[in-house]
Design an enzyme around this catalytic site. Structure first.
Site, PDB file in Angstrom:
ATOM      1  N   HIS A 220       0.735  -1.346  -0.098  1.00  0.00           N
ATOM      2  CA  HIS A 220       0.100  -0.009   0.041  1.00  0.00           C
ATOM      3  C   HIS A 220       0.822   1.257   0.168  1.00  0.00           C
ATOM      4  O   HIS A 220       0.178   2.279  -0.107  1.00  0.00           O
ATOM      5  CB  HIS A 220      -0.937   0.059   1.178  1.00  0.00           C
ATOM      6  CG  HIS A 220      -0.227   0.138   2.719  1.00  0.00           C
ATOM      7  ND1 HIS A 220       0.562  -1.065   3.093  1.00  0.00           N
ATOM      8  CD2 HIS A 220      -0.038   1.247   3.048  1.00  0.00           C
ATOM      9  CE1 HIS A 220       1.049  -0.423   4.279  1.00  0.00           C
ATOM     10  NE2 HIS A 220       0.672   1.054   4.226  1.00  0.00           N
TER      11      HIS A 220
HETATM   12  C1  UD1 Z   1      -1.474   5.370   6.531  1.00  0.00           C
HETATM   13  C2  UD1 Z   1      -0.078   5.590   7.126  1.00  0.00           C
HETATM   14  C3  UD1 Z   1       0.883   4.463   6.576  1.00  0.00           C
HETATM   15  C4  UD1 Z   1       0.188   3.074   7.104  1.00  0.00           C
HETATM   16  C5  UD1 Z   1      -0.787   2.855   6.766  1.00  0.00           C
HETATM   17  C6  UD1 Z   1      -1.504   1.705   7.050  1.00  0.00           C
HETATM   18  C7  UD1 Z   1       0.444   8.071   7.038  1.00  0.00           C
HETATM   19  C8  UD1 Z   1       1.139   9.063   6.393  1.00  0.00           C
HETATM   20  N1  UD1 Z   1       0.477   7.072   6.483  1.00  0.00           N
HETATM   21  O1  UD1 Z   1      -1.196   5.220   4.998  1.00  0.00           O
HETATM   22  O2  UD1 Z   1       2.157   4.953   7.257  1.00  0.00           O
HETATM   23  O3  UD1 Z   1       1.163   2.186   6.994  1.00  0.00           O
HETATM   24  O4  UD1 Z   1      -2.025   4.011   7.029  1.00  0.00           O
HETATM   25  O5  UD1 Z   1      -2.602   1.191   6.288  1.00  0.00           O
HETATM   26  O6  UD1 Z   1      -0.331   8.329   8.074  1.00  0.00           O
HETATM   27  N2  UD1 Z   1      -8.968   5.159   2.813  1.00  0.00           N
HETATM   28  C9  UD1 Z   1     -10.350   4.663   2.846  1.00  0.00           C
HETATM   29  N3  UD1 Z   1     -10.606   4.099   3.919  1.00  0.00           N
HETATM   30  C10 UD1 Z   1     -10.076   4.212   5.449  1.00  0.00           C
HETATM   31  C11 UD1 Z   1      -8.807   4.810   5.226  1.00  0.00           C
HETATM   32  C12 UD1 Z   1      -8.161   5.328   4.037  1.00  0.00           C
HETATM   33  O7  UD1 Z   1     -10.740   4.373   2.055  1.00  0.00           O
HETATM   34  O8  UD1 Z   1     -10.475   3.752   6.317  1.00  0.00           O
HETATM   35  C13 UD1 Z   1      -8.416   5.300   1.487  1.00  0.00           C
HETATM   36  C14 UD1 Z   1      -8.511   7.057   1.443  1.00  0.00           C
HETATM   37  O9  UD1 Z   1      -8.777   7.137   0.028  1.00  0.00           O
HETATM   38  C15 UD1 Z   1      -7.257   7.735   1.548  1.00  0.00           C
HETATM   39  C16 UD1 Z   1      -6.335   6.556   1.341  1.00  0.00           C
HETATM   40  O10 UD1 Z   1      -7.003   5.437   1.583  1.00  0.00           O
HETATM   41  O11 UD1 Z   1      -7.147   8.999   0.993  1.00  0.00           O
HETATM   42  C17 UD1 Z   1      -5.078   6.838   2.049  1.00  0.00           C
HETATM   43  O12 UD1 Z   1      -5.426   6.757   3.521  1.00  0.00           O
HETATM   44  P1  UD1 Z   1      -4.397   7.600   4.451  1.00  0.00           P
HETATM   45  O13 UD1 Z   1      -4.704   7.520   5.893  1.00  0.00           O
HETATM   46  O14 UD1 Z   1      -3.944   8.867   3.687  1.00  0.00           O
HETATM   47  O15 UD1 Z   1      -2.979   6.743   4.180  1.00  0.00           O
HETATM   48  P2  UD1 Z   1      -2.454   5.151   4.148  1.00  0.00           P
HETATM   49  O16 UD1 Z   1      -2.180   5.057   2.512  1.00  0.00           O
HETATM   50  O17 UD1 Z   1      -3.687   4.369   4.558  1.00  0.00           O
END
Ligand code: UD1
Length: 382
Positions: A220
């Site tokens: 991811h």
């Molecule tokens: C975040 C952490 C990363 C960790 C990962 C575990 C940061 C900078 N990154 O990355 O270190 O390894 O979590 O999963 O904090 N989304 C959903 N549903 C959710 C959450 C996210 O659909 O419940 C989607 C959204 O489109 C969002 C994208 O995933 O924009 C990324 O989510 P985000 O929390 O920004 O970062 P992660 O890639 O999950």
């Protein structure tokens, strides 16, 4: 400034935000439960909000419902960090905790440590000192900023102690205590064996998922999934390795979005032995990890979990902030080289892998050590 904890006891707020935080705070919550003098509150920022990225972990890890839910959701880094800060500040002003505990390296970690430090509320960072020395990773920035603001730095491996020393952090703030994530693994390993996930996935894949017969994948990181070419490399790896057996890939929402955006969904669907699932809960995923032949990942935590479980781990990154998993553990780094990954998967199915051992202090008692240190500390410099 010398700050006294209140005489009648300690009020501690632990912050969770994203999926990798929940299994770190659960053992802390349990450890604080043994002290009647500690009031332990859990604040969930809502960085992760889908049920399968958040709620299922509360159920699996027997965590109580968070005391406060900030509901910040997704956004750019600045948006997400700022939203957490604005909302968390209100909680701190209202609750006036003696200490805030942040874990890991996600945006919620840095946002809450910064908010607390500005209000002169002491901060404890669990999983401090880890460094990849790669500032293109958002997590590296989060780790560095959080550590410099923290009053208690709880470290999982020796490299963390060395890194903090180099950065000029005073020795008396640094405690090598082991790994709270391993506390959760040790506690839930037996229960995870009862999960029905393998029967469920067997129904989809047509293959029985016998121990050591399948590859488990999690990918991811933006560096791996945010570019089409990199996702095509991953596809090539699946095409070359499916001959060994089923490939189980629970897909993170970020990755799923990118696969769809780049029009690659049908290509992934064509890999016959590839089983794509929604993100899985803690116990189901642990069940799959324990008996995998090999794990292919870019996660931070899974590098440690596979070392504890003695399962071969191929990490598709150029570097790691967890070098002990390379030195003692089952982990190998490959970057995004399909040749290296394919070669290593071959070796693994041929029964060749390095010998490993579990690092010292990864014994299921890290949270107890942390709780004891904090309860014993009545005053400290902030
Ligand atoms: C975040 C952490 C990363 C960790 C990962 C575990 C940061 C900078 N990154 O990355 O270190 O390894 O979590 O999963 O904090 N989304 C959903 N549903 C959710 C959450 C996210 O659909 O419940 C989607 C959204 O489109 C969002 C994208 O995933 O924009 C990324 O989510 P985000 O929390 O920004 O970062 P992660 O890639 O999950």
């Amino acid at each position: 400034m010398l700050r006294n904890f209140r005489i009648e006891g300690l009020k501690i707020i632990s912050v969770v935000g994203a999926r990798p935080n929940f299994m770190k705070v659960a053992p802390l919550h349990r450890a604080f439960g043994k002290y009647s003098s500690v009031q332990h509150m859990i604040v969930h920022t809502g960085q992760h909000y889908d049920a399968n990225m958040s709620k299922v972990f509360f159920d699996d890890l027997e965590l109580p419902k968070p005391d406060v839910y900030l509901g910040v959701g997704s956004g750019t880094h600045a948006e997400q960090t700022a939203k957490v800060m604005v909302e968390f500040e209100k909680v701190l002003v209202r609750e006036k905790p003696d200490l805030v505990i942040v874990v890991g390296d996600v945006n919620s970690t840095v946002a809450c440590s910064l908010t607390s430090a500005k209000l002169w509320i002491p901060v404890a960072h669990v999983e401090a000192g880890l460094r990849s020395f790669d500032r293109t990773m958002p997590e590296e920035i989060n780790r560095m900023v959080t550590d410099v603001l923290s009053d208690y730095l709880f470290v999982t491996e020796e490299s963390g102690v060395v890194n903090l020393k180099h950065e000029g952090i005073a020795d008396e703030k640094v405690f090598l205590v082991g790994d709270v994530m391993v506390d959760s693994l040790a506690l839930y390993k037996e229960k995870a064996k009862l999960s029905a996930i393998r029967q469920q996935l067997s129904a989809t894949s047509g293959d029985r998922l016998l121990p050591r017969s399948y590859t488990l994948v999690t990918l991811h990181r933006p560096s791996n999934v945010d570019e089409k070419g990199n996702l095509q490399t991953i596809l090539k790896i699946f095409q070359a390795t499916e001959k060994h057996g089923p490939i189980i890939f629970p897909v993170h929402p970020r990755t799923r979005k990118r696969i769809e955006e780049f029009g690659l969904s049908s290509h992934f669907a064509e890999v016959k032995n590839l089983v794509l699932t929604d993100p899985l809960g803690y116990l189901d995923f642990l069940n799959l990890m324990m008996d995998a032949r090999v794990i292919l990942t870019d996660s931070g935590g899974i590098q440690e979990e596979s070392t504890f479980l003695d399962v071969p781990c191929i990490t598709m990154r150029e570097n790691t902030e967890r070098p002990i998993t390379l030195e003692l553990g089952t982990n190998v780094l490959t970057g995004l080289s399909s040749e290296k990954v394919i070669d290593l998967v071959e070796k693994c199915y041929a029964g060749e892998w390095k010998k490993s051992r579990v690092p010292d202090l990864w014994d299921g008692k890290a949270a107890e050590r942390i709780a004891r240190i904090l309860v014993d500390a009545k005053t400290f410099e902030h």
